[in-house]
Design an enzyme around this catalytic site. Structure first.
Site, PDB file in Angstrom:
ATOM      1  N   PHE A  44      68.165  77.660  14.136  1.00 20.40           N
ATOM      2  CA  PHE A  44      67.361  76.462  14.414  1.00 20.40           C
ATOM      3  C   PHE A  44      67.831  75.868  15.751  1.00 20.40           C
ATOM      4  O   PHE A  44      68.278  74.732  15.825  1.00 20.40           O
ATOM      5  CB  PHE A  44      67.487  75.401  13.302  1.00 20.40           C
ATOM      6  CG  PHE A  44      67.142  75.893  11.920  1.00 20.40           C
ATOM      7  CD1 PHE A  44      65.821  75.907  11.490  1.00 20.40           C
ATOM      8  CD2 PHE A  44      68.134  76.340  11.053  1.00 20.40           C
ATOM      9  CE1 PHE A  44      65.497  76.354  10.212  1.00 20.40           C
ATOM     10  CE2 PHE A  44      67.812  76.783   9.776  1.00 20.40           C
ATOM     11  CZ  PHE A  44      66.497  76.793   9.347  1.00 20.40           C
ATOM     12  N   CYS A  48      70.030  66.634   8.544  1.00 26.07           N
ATOM     13  CA  CYS A  48      69.578  65.344   9.077  1.00 26.07           C
ATOM     14  C   CYS A  48      68.668  64.631   8.083  1.00 26.07           C
ATOM     15  O   CYS A  48      67.939  63.720   8.446  1.00 26.07           O
ATOM     16  CB  CYS A  48      68.888  65.521  10.426  1.00 26.07           C
ATOM     17  SG  CYS A  48      67.493  66.642  10.387  1.00 26.07           S
ATOM     18  N   ALA A  89      63.934  81.337  10.271  1.00 29.97           N
ATOM     19  CA  ALA A  89      65.389  81.435  10.107  1.00 29.97           C
ATOM     20  C   ALA A  89      65.779  82.068   8.772  1.00 29.97           C
ATOM     21  O   ALA A  89      66.729  82.857   8.709  1.00 29.97           O
ATOM     22  CB  ALA A  89      66.006  80.047  10.229  1.00 29.97           C
TER      23      ALA A  89
END
Ligand code: SAH
Length: 401
Positions: free
Chosen positions: A236, A344, A284
């Protein structure tokens, strides 16, 4: 929209909003939000108005911006009665800049204003060298006099070559604000080069996700670079924030991202720094699975996905996503390797995230030593009494076995 915010706080027709005992307790405990369910009545109050907040007995609690659409109906801007909103805004901006002068090092790019955490709820301002980028999130900060005052003070203090606005159409829609387009609102320069920790990056007002770069990771880039070594994979990678720092630390780096535009900028950034980095376009999850199965091994892996839990309801799914990524990353690391893993998602707590990493280690039969348990850079301050201002987790571990 009218400009109700110009009404001085001491004028007789200054609107007051009464809130419940529960809402009042939150404010008295140091929080800055009042939910709609705690608002007794707000009939006739204009969207975005500056209002006085009072408890059930009429006791004054502070001054807030009112939103007619958000579940967060009131965002406190001061515990006092505000007579001159423009002066308050100017003072808040000066103090936000003063705080950055104390805590920001080794960069000309940082968050200048972080909404509630700078007592300017609904306003985000980022600096990229000589350009500023801002974003308005609420009816209160979208009002024309607020915008004008904010831009004037930022210009006076920071002398930017240009200022761009970043519009998130979805946020404006939810907040029932008229549509706007992203772009320059002042000056003509739309791109620049900024640096952090000695690494250089391109910035373009018109490109990129969020407000441009992930400035909140700046201190984590430097921390990761301290431990990184050997062959490294930045999963990422976006514009290559971690990848470029790892290359600077001497690693042989590859970066993975599903966004081709992001990888194009990453490649230009590599050129700017004279680095050779391999950029891999792909999902990913698939790339990690394929690489792991084919026996590809690394000495350093960074995993920094987008927020998986955008709401509390998505928590379980998010935790599964984090677990899978970390499990795969750990299986690919050589003994003595370094994993830098981030989340996050505000809704995933630091303890829960650490728990996921620990579970992944257990399942991968790896033993980890926690080198650093980190959070967002200090230009994204976390208010002690407003936990919602803290969201980023970054754990750096040493794979001892
Ligand atoms: N580490 C970056 C920030 C990452 S933001 C930095 O420090 O700048 C998250 C990134 O994940 C975005 O660039 C987005 O394009 C990418 N992304 C989202 N879903 C993905 C997926 N399934 N596979 C690969 N990349 C993905």
């Amino acid at each position: 929209m009218p400009s109700p915010v110009l009404k001085p706080g001491n004028s007789p027709d200054f609107p007051k909003i009464k809130i419940s005992a529960r809402g009042a307790k939150r404010i008295q405990d140091g929080h800055v939000w009042v939910y709609r369910s705690d608002v007794a009545a707000a009939d006739g109050v204009a969207p975005g108005a500056m209002v006085g907040v009072v408890d059930e007995r009429g006791k004054f609690l502070g001054t807030a911006f009112y939103s007619s659409s958000s579940q967060i109906a009131l965002r406190l801007i001061s515990k006092e009665a505000v007579g001159d909103l423009k002066e308050l805004l100017r003072e808040r901006i000066r103090s936000a800049i003063g705080y950055r002068e104390r805590v920001v090092r080794d960069t000309d790019a940082y968050r200048v204003v972080f909404s509630e955490a700078d007592f300017l709820p609904g306003l985000i301002v980022d600096r990229y060298n000589d350009l500023l980028s801002f974003q308005v999130l609420t009816q209160g900060t979208d009002a024309e006099p607020v915008r004008e005052t904010v831009l004037a003070e930022l210009t006076e203090q920071l002398h930017p070559a240009a200022i761009g606005e970043r519009v998130e159409p979805k946020i404006r829609e939810l907040e029932q604000l008229p549509a706007r387009t992203s772009g320059l609102v002042q000056g003509e320069k739309s791109s620049t080069i900024f640096s952090m920790n000695g690494v250089r990056f391109h910035y373009d007002v018109k490109e990129g996700q969020k407000t441009g770069a992930f400035l909140d990771q700046r201190e984590n880039y430097a921390a990761a670079a301290q431990y990184a070594r050997g062959e490294a994979l930045d999963v990422f990678c976006y514009h290559g924030g971690f990848a470029l720092h790892l290359a600077q630390a001497g690693c042989k780096v590859a970066g993975v991202d599903s966004s081709r535009p992001a990888l194009k900028v990453a490649d230009r950034n590599a050129g700017l720094n004279g680095r050779e980095i391999e950029w891999i376009e792909g999902n990913a999850f698939d790339v990690l699975r394929d690489y792991q199965k084919s026996g590809q091994r690394y000495d350093t892996v960074v995993v920094d996905p987008p927020a998986f839990a955008k709401s509390k309801r998505e928590l379980e799914t998010a935790l599964r996503g984090y677990k899978e990524l970390n499990l795969r990353a750990l299986k690919m690391l050589r003994r003595g390797g370094i994993l830098v893993t981030c989340s996050c998602s505000y809704h995933v707590s630091a303890a829960e995230f650490l728990g996921v990493v620990a579970e992944a280690a257990h399942d991968a039969h790896r033993e980890l030593r926690i080198l650093e348990n980190r959070t967002q850079a200090k230009d994204h301050p976390i208010l002690a009494n407003v936990p919602e201002t803290g969201y980023l987790k970054c754990i750096i571990v040493y794979v001892s076995n």
